[in-house]
Write an enzyme that holds these catalytic residues in place. Sequence first.
Site, mmCIF file in Angstrom:
data_model
loop_
_atom_site.group_PDB
_atom_site.id
_atom_site.type_symbol
_atom_site.label_atom_id
_atom_site.label_comp_id
_atom_site.label_asym_id
_atom_site.label_seq_id
_atom_site.Cartn_x
_atom_site.Cartn_y
_atom_site.Cartn_z
ATOM 1 N N HIS A 154 49.061 -51.504 -60.157
ATOM 2 C CA HIS A 154 48.037 -51.206 -59.386
ATOM 3 C C HIS A 154 46.920 -52.474 -59.741
ATOM 4 O O HIS A 154 45.921 -53.107 -59.075
ATOM 5 C CB HIS A 154 46.707 -49.951 -59.926
ATOM 6 C CG HIS A 154 46.617 -50.385 -61.544
ATOM 7 N ND1 HIS A 154 46.061 -51.462 -61.424
ATOM 8 C CD2 HIS A 154 47.404 -49.454 -62.010
ATOM 9 C CE1 HIS A 154 45.188 -50.442 -63.346
ATOM 10 N NE2 HIS A 154 46.439 -50.093 -63.125
ATOM 11 N N ARG A 167 45.024 -55.708 -59.984
ATOM 12 C CA ARG A 167 44.773 -56.875 -59.104
ATOM 13 C C ARG A 167 45.578 -58.164 -58.682
ATOM 14 O O ARG A 167 45.762 -58.588 -57.569
ATOM 15 C CB ARG A 167 43.239 -57.029 -59.518
ATOM 16 C CG ARG A 167 41.799 -56.475 -58.475
ATOM 17 C CD ARG A 167 41.321 -57.394 -58.941
ATOM 18 N NE ARG A 167 39.739 -56.823 -57.948
ATOM 19 C CZ ARG A 167 39.743 -55.714 -58.471
ATOM 20 N NH1 ARG A 167 40.178 -54.178 -59.038
ATOM 21 N NH2 ARG A 167 38.448 -54.537 -57.496
ATOM 22 N N ASP A 214 38.772 -53.493 -71.288
ATOM 23 C CA ASP A 214 38.673 -54.589 -70.104
ATOM 24 C C ASP A 214 38.397 -54.318 -69.008
ATOM 25 O O ASP A 214 39.177 -54.664 -68.377
ATOM 26 C CB ASP A 214 40.366 -54.796 -71.080
ATOM 27 C CG ASP A 214 41.894 -54.376 -70.067
ATOM 28 O OD1 ASP A 214 41.191 -53.570 -69.095
ATOM 29 O OD2 ASP A 214 41.936 -54.478 -70.559
ATOM 30 N N GLU A 245 40.814 -58.942 -66.732
ATOM 31 C CA GLU A 245 40.722 -57.547 -67.606
ATOM 32 C C GLU A 245 40.593 -58.599 -69.007
ATOM 33 O O GLU A 245 40.045 -58.987 -70.083
ATOM 34 C CB GLU A 245 42.124 -57.293 -67.533
ATOM 35 C CG GLU A 245 41.895 -55.713 -66.921
ATOM 36 C CD GLU A 245 42.060 -55.855 -65.244
ATOM 37 O OE1 GLU A 245 43.170 -57.128 -65.116
ATOM 38 O OE2 GLU A 245 42.344 -55.286 -64.530
ATOM 39 N N GLU A 304 39.134 -50.457 -78.794
ATOM 40 C CA GLU A 304 40.864 -51.078 -78.475
ATOM 41 C C GLU A 304 40.049 -52.652 -78.224
ATOM 42 O O GLU A 304 40.363 -52.990 -77.259
ATOM 43 C CB GLU A 304 40.808 -50.131 -76.762
ATOM 44 C CG GLU A 304 42.648 -50.647 -76.502
ATOM 45 C CD GLU A 304 42.931 -50.059 -75.658
ATOM 46 O OE1 GLU A 304 42.756 -48.919 -74.866
ATOM 47 O OE2 GLU A 304 42.852 -51.282 -73.866
ATOM 48 N N HIS A 312 48.112 -44.879 -57.132
ATOM 49 C CA HIS A 312 46.481 -45.137 -57.354
ATOM 50 C C HIS A 312 45.897 -45.043 -55.905
ATOM 51 O O HIS A 312 46.713 -44.841 -54.508
ATOM 52 C CB HIS A 312 46.825 -46.611 -58.118
ATOM 53 C CG HIS A 312 45.652 -47.319 -58.499
ATOM 54 N ND1 HIS A 312 44.421 -47.627 -57.621
ATOM 55 C CD2 HIS A 312 44.850 -46.989 -59.082
ATOM 56 C CE1 HIS A 312 43.720 -47.866 -58.136
ATOM 57 N NE2 HIS A 312 43.547 -47.928 -59.690
#
Length: 366
Positions: free
Chosen positions: A206, A208, A97, A133, A119, A239
């Site tokens: 991490h 967004r 994604d 995503e 996936e 990250h």
Amino acid sequence: MKKVMLVFGTRPEAIKMCPLVKELKSRPGEFETVVTVTGQHREMLDQVLRAFDVTPDYDLAIMKPGQTLFDVTCDVLLKLKGVLEDEKPDVVLVHGDTTTSFAAALACFYLRIPVGHVEAGLRTHDIYSPWPEEFNRQAVDIVSEYYFAPTEASKQNLLGEGKPAEKIWVTGNTGIDALRTTVRESFSSPELDWTHGSRLILITAHRRENLGEPMHQMFRAIRRVMEEHPDTKAIYPIHMNPLVRKAAHEELDGFDRLRIIDPLEVLDFHNFLAASYLVLTDSGGIQEEAPSLGKPVLVMRDVTERPEGVAAGTLKLVGTEEDVIYREFSRLLSDDEEYAAMSYASNPYGDGHASERIADVLVGCR
Ligand code: UD1
Ligand code: UDP
């Protein structure tokens, strides 16, 4: 002989695509395998490529500091065009994604090259969570020709959207293939030595949509709970996103039972996971790995596309509000029954042979 190109660009895609690269390359009579990395991530991608000893045929090297979704989408689309036109693969495999996967699938669609989605079929049905995503994975599935669904539930999501049953294969998740090769009894490291005698809390973050205030709340809650439990030590392999680093250092610096360290090599990370008492994360992939190792995870998100881990009892959604995370994290440290119920190992995401199944399907397709 089938020419298969794999396109990926971030750490989690690499961790889940490298086992498939290895599988395809081990069958040279059946496949010509071309590996194209977009370089959406740089250091974190290269770390995985080194760990699996995979050398890309093409590297689009798109990463910029503070890149926007526009940067990633446009750069992948424009730079991949020439590679696809030169190589003319029979099929292109993308994963999951990320914006690399979305833009690569779109490029293939524009050139009428069949896409296989590894996936496929994960859904929250909330287009803004995770963002971007959920859009990316739905968009990839619109243009895909072959759907490699990790679980029966992801297959059902695809069928519910009208995707043809004969194009969907339930394979397990290739991330579990990787896990099979990495966890070792004999593993040791200085950071793990530092945690001996304490309960190890493993942290990652991490997403967004969590940047800014939600991330500050997450970190504040973690610190408050750990201050009240002197028998805990935390390791936080952070990250590389500078916004994540800034928030973490602002909230967590000066607390000496929590160590912020650079991203771990995947082999190391899997062993840290195996040694941990519990995990706090907003990651997707870790939600798949933890059930196999029987490690309780507090998922710092409001929704998940991985309901199998929740049903297995290993994952619990705790959102991003400070008070809720504080309450749930405290409870898991204090309530032995709750902890035991979440520590049961199971394998809802596969048996470690997903890559072989995907390769077998690809041999048979037109
Ligand atoms: C990306 C994916 C996300 C995935 C995550 C895995 C998108 C939109 N997001 O998010 O789905 O869960 O990867 O980690 O596709 N950076 C470095 N070095 C690196 C990697 C990142 O310096 O090796 C920094 C750069 O400043 C970069 C920033 O991190 O601009 C953000 O990277 P980006 O790939 O845009 O977003 P992620 O949050 O990593
Ligand atoms: N991981 C790693 N090193 C670390 C942290 C995580 O190798 O320091 C691995 C982890 O085992 C999992 C993957 O990275 O396979 C998850 O990546 P991330 O959380 O960045 O992305 P997501 O899965 O959320 O897309």
